[in-house]
Design an enzyme around this catalytic site. Sequence first.
Site, PDB file in Angstrom:
ATOM      1  N   LYS A 274      12.795  -3.195 -22.522  1.00  0.00           N
ATOM      2  CA  LYS A 274      11.377  -3.507 -22.661  1.00  0.00           C
ATOM      3  C   LYS A 274      11.203  -4.800 -23.462  1.00  0.00           C
ATOM      4  CE  LYS A 274       9.442   1.200 -22.765  1.00  0.00           C
ATOM      5  NZ  LYS A 274       8.626   1.085 -21.556  1.00  0.00           N
ATOM      6  N   ARG A 348      10.845  10.421 -15.923  1.00  0.00           N
ATOM      7  CA  ARG A 348      10.884  11.245 -14.711  1.00  0.00           C
ATOM      8  C   ARG A 348      12.270  11.823 -14.476  1.00  0.00           C
ATOM      9  NH1 ARG A 348       8.866   6.214 -11.215  1.00  0.00           N
ATOM     10  NH2 ARG A 348       7.825   5.850 -13.225  1.00  0.00           N
TER      11      ARG A 348
END
Length: 498
Positions: A274, A348
Amino acid sequence: MTTPKLALTDDAAATLTVEALIIGTVQGAQGPEPAPGADEVAAAFDGDLSKALAALGATGKADEVVKLPAGSSLNAGILVATGLGKPGSDGEFTAESVRRASGAAARALPGVTHAATTLSLVDLSATVQGTVMGAYSFTRYKSESGDDPVGKVDLLVSGGVKDETNKATLKGATAIGEAVNTARDLINTPPNDLFPASFAERASELGRSAGLEVEISDADDLRKHGYGGILGVGGGSSRPPRLVRMRHKGAKGAKKVALVGKGITFDTGGISLKPAANMDEMTSDMSGAAAVVATMVLAAKLNYPLEITATVPMAENMPSGTAYRPGDVLTMYGGKTVEVLNTDAEGRLVLADAIARACEDGPDYLVETSTLTGAQVVSLGKRTPGVMGSDEFRDRVAELSQATGEAGWAMPLPEELRGDLDSRLADMANVAGHRWGGMLAAGHFLREFVSEGVSWAHIDVAGPAFNASSPWGYTPKGGTGVPVRTMAAVLADIAENN
Ligand code: BES
Ligand code: MN
Ligand code: ZN
């Protein structure tokens, strides 16, 4: 976290010997007016309360708190006038406006040892929840902690202090507020202290002392049973992953509910790193797990007549020589394979393992929650969770979430997005090749791991779980505890209506 002492009282407001007396104010056409429940206080001002409030610049709008001397007709030190805004078209104030006003008032009273509130005459449950959540503070890492939150709040009620309904309302609403604060404590604990092993330990302590069965799987156990998603995501960290399972057996033959929450104790993005800006906020990437743990403790405390099992994956998403790579293919719990195209879509992956495991128990309902996607924040903003899942149950969860004030909103899973998760190599890829409908693509991914026949809902709280800006209402800076109240409402609703 310390909860203020809360006690019902039916004494006259004017006789209460307290440092602060809380009243509601309403945004009237001619300026601020005392809210319902404050008539007696207003009478002590000989009809001049509105004038006094207006002179102090009060308007009665939400989140406005104005303090004034209580005057000689009252036994209180100060009056704390907290805004309810305008009533609804039916002339009533919503529970959320009372919750919010009570929270704003509680936040304005650090250092006060004894207060009383008249808002409980409007809505006792909302006042209690707002007060407990608003009085929250987290000072574990401050050398000087400053003033303590308000110590004791008397709640004015009309039905009597011995009234069973009032007592049950006080107990239930306090427990819900405390569950929210438990989640906040976990979220606010920094990632160097809250990592998978320590998080699992803490969850286990909280669970066991509430009477839950708790089981922790370490990395060896996870390998033995093929939890490829959790192991893949957790592989880059020197602090290995965990899977926590908690069980509440409320009643035999009751509906079975599975809860799942994302517990990424820190999300750097992994090899798909990130950007540095605001990366610190990824300390909150375990907010779903925190909410589930807190909800389980609540379920035990309130003894919901349900069989509830939580499955909580915990991992730290780090880049390193042992980290999983973009291009890797993981074999998930249950055998499905996933091509990893972006290691930052890690939530996920850990959720998929947990969902598959949770579904093995044959639940009637599966409620999951996570800080799943930045796309949730783009589509719905910082305060509105996105609810995805099986059409009917999703709508039910969203509606209940609205009623709690957490404001969850139903989102679709458009069929055409599913194909974008097709993989060249594996059964599925973990991301679509584009950024459109990012939350919904993640929802499609999760759906693949939910067993046929299970009523399923996922609550994406990427924005709502963490408040990086100013406090408002009962919401402090930092972890918010969303969606604890939604999950509690869903459990209560299933317990009552199946
Ligand atoms: N934890 C993030 C989602 C998130 C974003 C939470 C902002 C809170 C605030 C999640 O793991 C993530 O990184 N998602 C990616 C998915 C993308 C790579 C498909 C995202 O949303 O950018
Ligand atoms: Mn991520
Ligand atoms: Zn994440």
